[in-house]
Write a protein that holds these residues in place. Sequence first.
Motif, PDB file in Angstrom:
ATOM      1  N   ASN A 143       7.612  -8.104 -16.399  1.00 44.73           N
ATOM      2  CA  ASN A 143       6.517  -9.075 -16.491  1.00 44.73           C
ATOM      3  C   ASN A 143       5.960  -9.229 -15.072  1.00 44.73           C
ATOM      4  N   ASN A 144       4.729  -8.765 -14.862  1.00 45.40           N
ATOM      5  CA  ASN A 144       4.173  -8.761 -13.506  1.00 45.40           C
ATOM      6  C   ASN A 144       2.704  -9.180 -13.525  1.00 45.40           C
ATOM      7  N   PRO A 145       2.375 -10.286 -12.846  1.00 46.88           N
ATOM      8  CA  PRO A 145       3.210 -11.250 -12.135  1.00 46.88           C
ATOM      9  C   PRO A 145       4.216 -11.926 -13.069  1.00 46.88           C
ATOM     10  N   ASN A 146       5.304 -12.360 -12.448  1.00 46.33           N
ATOM     11  CA  ASN A 146       6.451 -12.826 -13.207  1.00 46.33           C
ATOM     12  C   ASN A 146       6.296 -14.269 -13.679  1.00 46.33           C
ATOM     13  N   ASN A 147       6.702 -14.480 -14.899  1.00 48.34           N
ATOM     14  CA  ASN A 147       6.909 -15.804 -15.469  1.00 48.34           C
ATOM     15  C   ASN A 147       8.408 -15.907 -15.725  1.00 48.34           C
ATOM     16  N   PRO A 148       9.123 -16.799 -15.056  1.00 47.28           N
ATOM     17  CA  PRO A 148       8.714 -18.114 -14.572  1.00 47.28           C
ATOM     18  C   PRO A 148       8.505 -18.284 -13.073  1.00 47.28           C
ATOM     19  N   THR A 149       8.727 -17.271 -12.263  1.00 48.90           N
ATOM     20  CA  THR A 149       8.753 -17.505 -10.814  1.00 48.90           C
ATOM     21  C   THR A 149       7.377 -17.509 -10.161  1.00 48.90           C
ATOM     22  N   GLY A 150       6.388 -16.885 -10.810  1.00 46.83           N
ATOM     23  CA  GLY A 150       5.070 -16.775 -10.198  1.00 46.83           C
ATOM     24  C   GLY A 150       4.994 -15.734  -9.098  1.00 46.83           C
ATOM     25  N   ARG A 151       6.007 -14.875  -8.987  1.00 49.12           N
ATOM     26  CA  ARG A 151       6.002 -13.842  -7.958  1.00 49.12           C
ATOM     27  C   ARG A 151       5.457 -12.529  -8.523  1.00 49.12           C
ATOM     28  N   ALA A 152       4.672 -11.828  -7.703  1.00 49.28           N
ATOM     29  CA  ALA A 152       4.076 -10.554  -8.110  1.00 49.28           C
ATOM     30  C   ALA A 152       4.760  -9.402  -7.385  1.00 49.28           C
ATOM     31  N   HIS A 153       5.001  -8.310  -8.111  1.00 47.90           N
ATOM     32  CA  HIS A 153       5.557  -7.092  -7.519  1.00 47.90           C
ATOM     33  C   HIS A 153       4.396  -6.195  -7.111  1.00 47.90           C
ATOM     34  N   ASP A 154       4.453  -5.642  -5.901  1.00 47.96           N
ATOM     35  CA  ASP A 154       3.326  -4.874  -5.380  1.00 47.96           C
ATOM     36  C   ASP A 154       3.238  -3.495  -6.039  1.00 47.96           C
ATOM     37  N   GLU A 155       2.142  -2.803  -5.748  1.00 48.78           N
ATOM     38  CA  GLU A 155       1.887  -1.520  -6.384  1.00 48.78           C
ATOM     39  C   GLU A 155       2.977  -0.500  -6.068  1.00 48.78           C
ATOM     40  N   ALA A 156       3.450  -0.467  -4.821  1.00 44.25           N
ATOM     41  CA  ALA A 156       4.475   0.509  -4.459  1.00 44.25           C
ATOM     42  C   ALA A 156       5.738   0.310  -5.294  1.00 44.25           C
ATOM     43  N   THR A 157       6.129  -0.945  -5.481  1.00 39.14           N
ATOM     44  CA  THR A 157       7.317  -1.239  -6.288  1.00 39.14           C
ATOM     45  C   THR A 157       7.130  -0.790  -7.723  1.00 39.14           C
ATOM     46  N   MET A 158       5.984  -1.128  -8.300  1.00 36.87           N
ATOM     47  CA  MET A 158       5.747  -0.786  -9.698  1.00 36.87           C
ATOM     48  C   MET A 158       5.637   0.724  -9.898  1.00 36.87           C
ATOM     49  N   ARG A 159       5.037   1.418  -8.948  1.00 37.64           N
ATOM     50  CA  ARG A 159       4.961   2.885  -9.072  1.00 37.64           C
ATOM     51  C   ARG A 159       6.344   3.512  -8.936  1.00 37.64           C
ATOM     52  N   ALA A 160       7.191   2.925  -8.101  1.00 37.08           N
ATOM     53  CA  ALA A 160       8.552   3.445  -7.968  1.00 37.08           C
ATOM     54  C   ALA A 160       9.328   3.251  -9.269  1.00 37.08           C
ATOM     55  N   VAL A 161       9.138   2.104  -9.922  1.00 35.16           N
ATOM     56  CA  VAL A 161       9.784   1.880 -11.219  1.00 35.16           C
ATOM     57  C   VAL A 161       9.222   2.851 -12.255  1.00 35.16           C
ATOM     58  N   TYR A 162       7.918   3.073 -12.221  1.00 40.73           N
ATOM     59  CA  TYR A 162       7.316   4.027 -13.162  1.00 40.73           C
ATOM     60  C   TYR A 162       7.889   5.427 -12.957  1.00 40.73           C
ATOM     61  N   ASP A 163       8.084   5.827 -11.719  1.00 41.94           N
ATOM     62  CA  ASP A 163       8.650   7.155 -11.446  1.00 41.94           C
ATOM     63  C   ASP A 163      10.038   7.294 -12.056  1.00 41.94           C
ATOM     64  N   VAL A 164      10.830   6.223 -11.967  1.00 40.20           N
ATOM     65  CA  VAL A 164      12.158   6.224 -12.596  1.00 40.20           C
ATOM     66  C   VAL A 164      12.018   6.471 -14.098  1.00 40.20           C
ATOM     67  N   CYS A 165      11.075   5.774 -14.696  1.00 39.17           N
ATOM     68  CA  CYS A 165      10.861   5.910 -16.140  1.00 39.17           C
ATOM     69  C   CYS A 165      10.363   7.305 -16.507  1.00 39.17           C
ATOM     70  N   GLU A 166       9.382   7.787 -15.783  1.00 40.67           N
ATOM     71  CA  GLU A 166       8.812   9.101 -16.080  1.00 40.67           C
ATOM     72  C   GLU A 166       9.868  10.192 -15.987  1.00 40.67           C
ATOM     73  N   ASP A 167      10.715  10.114 -14.960  1.00 42.23           N
ATOM     74  CA  ASP A 167      11.758  11.123 -14.790  1.00 42.23           C
ATOM     75  C   ASP A 167      12.747  11.125 -15.950  1.00 42.23           C
ATOM     76  N   ASN A 168      12.873   9.961 -16.614  1.00 49.29           N
ATOM     77  CA  ASN A 168      13.849   9.834 -17.698  1.00 49.29           C
ATOM     78  C   ASN A 168      13.207   9.944 -19.079  1.00 49.29           C
ATOM     79  N   GLY A 169      11.873  10.116 -19.131  1.00 50.31           N
ATOM     80  CA  GLY A 169      11.185  10.117 -20.412  1.00 50.31           C
ATOM     81  C   GLY A 169      11.220   8.761 -21.086  1.00 50.31           C
ATOM     82  N   THR A 170      11.168   7.703 -20.268  1.00 48.09           N
ATOM     83  CA  THR A 170      11.265   6.315 -20.736  1.00 48.09           C
ATOM     84  C   THR A 170       9.936   5.614 -20.496  1.00 48.09           C
ATOM     85  N   TYR A 171       9.510   4.796 -21.445  1.00 45.12           N
ATOM     86  CA  TYR A 171       8.272   4.045 -21.276  1.00 45.12           C
ATOM     87  C   TYR A 171       8.491   2.819 -20.387  1.00 45.12           C
ATOM     88  N   LEU A 172       7.481   2.497 -19.597  1.00 46.99           N
ATOM     89  CA  LEU A 172       7.467   1.270 -18.803  1.00 46.99           C
ATOM     90  C   LEU A 172       6.469   0.322 -19.443  1.00 46.99           C
TER      91      LEU A 172
END
Length: 354
Positions: A143-172
Motif C-alpha cells: 500500500n503506497n503511500p501507506n495506510n496507516p502511517t502516511g509514509r510513501a516509498h520512493d520510486e527506487a524502492t518500489m522498482r527494486a521490489v518489482y524487480d524481485v517480483c519479476e525475477d520470480n514470476g510474481t505479481y506486485l
Amino acid sequence: MEIAPFDLERWFAEVEPDADIMLAESGVRPLPADRFDTDPGELGYVIPTAGDPEFRADVGALHDRTADETLFTCGTQEANLLAFLALADAHAVVVTPTYGSLTALPDAVGEVTEVPLEEPEWTLDPDTVAEAVRPETDLVVVNNPNNPTGRAHDEATMRAVYDVCEDNGTYLLCDEVYRMLAADPTPPVASFGRYGVSTGGFSKAFGLAGLRFGWLCGSAAVVAAAENWKDYTTISPPKFGQHVARQAFERREELLAENRELAAEHRSVVVDFLEERDLSWSDPDCGVNAFVEVPEGFAGGRSFCRSLVEEASVVLAPGEAFGRPEYFRIGYGLHREELEEGLSRVGSFLDRHA
C-alpha cells in the motif's frame, strides 16, 4: 472460503454512529455534490460493464496502460478483491502495517507472509521482501503511500521490489489510493511492466468516497481475469459514480491541488498538537493518516480509543486493527473546525488522565 472479521470496520460500525467527531477518517473531507453535474440520465447499468472505454483509456494512460488494461470497479476495495480473486492462490507476501483487507483477503484464499516496515522511519526494505518470496508466491502486496502511517516509498524502492517480483514470476499489487495526494507522485506500479498491478479510486485523494468508484490497471490478462470475477460481484461500476468521477478526473489538477493544500495545513495543526503533548508519530509525508504512539497509562490502542470515545465522543482507530497495539491511527483530512474540536477534546481527555 472463510475470512476474518474486518476489525477496523467492525470498530467503526460500533462506535461511529453515536460519536460527535470522526477523527479516524482515512480520506480527505467529502466534497459537496453541488460542485458537479449530478444528472447521469437513466440509471441503468454502465455499458460496457468494464466502464466507459474512453474514460478507461484516460485513466489507463496515467498508468501507461490502455483501456483494455483498465477495469472500473465499485471503489478501490472491490478492485483489490478482484485482484486477489484473479491472482492469489498459494502464497502472498504482504507489507505491514496496512489496511486490513490487504492481509485478510489473500489469507482467505491462501497463505500470507507479512513483511513489516522498519520503524521508526517505516521504510520498506526490498531485500526483506526478497527473503519472504517463495517459488510459489503469487503476489507481493504493498500500500503506497501507506495506510496507516502516511509514509510513501520512493520510486527506487518500489522498482527494486518489482524487480524481485519479476525475477520470480510474481505479481506486485500496489494499492495506490493515496498516490495522487503527493505533490510529485511516484510512478504507478502498473507502469513498471507485465507484473505490475495498480489499484486506486476517487475516495481518498479526491474526497469522493460516496461515489464508490475505483479502478484496476494491469496487463490485459490480469484485467480479463478480474473482469471475469466482477461478473459475479457488482457486474458494472455505478452509473452515478462514473458520471461524477469523469468530471472530477477532468478537473483533477484543481481538486487535487485544493486537497493537497488542506492536507498540508491540517498536518501542521496535528504537529503542533502532538509536540505540545510530547507524543511521537509516524511523521507522514503523504496523505491524511498517521500512526501515533499510545500515551502512557493505557494498556494499548483499543483501551485508549474506547476510553476516549466513551468520555469525549471522539473516534480514533486502535492500532490493534493494524496489528500494532502500541499505536492508534488519526485522520486529519476532515473539515478544519471538526479537526480542531476533535483535538481539543483529545487534549482535555489527556489532561484528565495525565
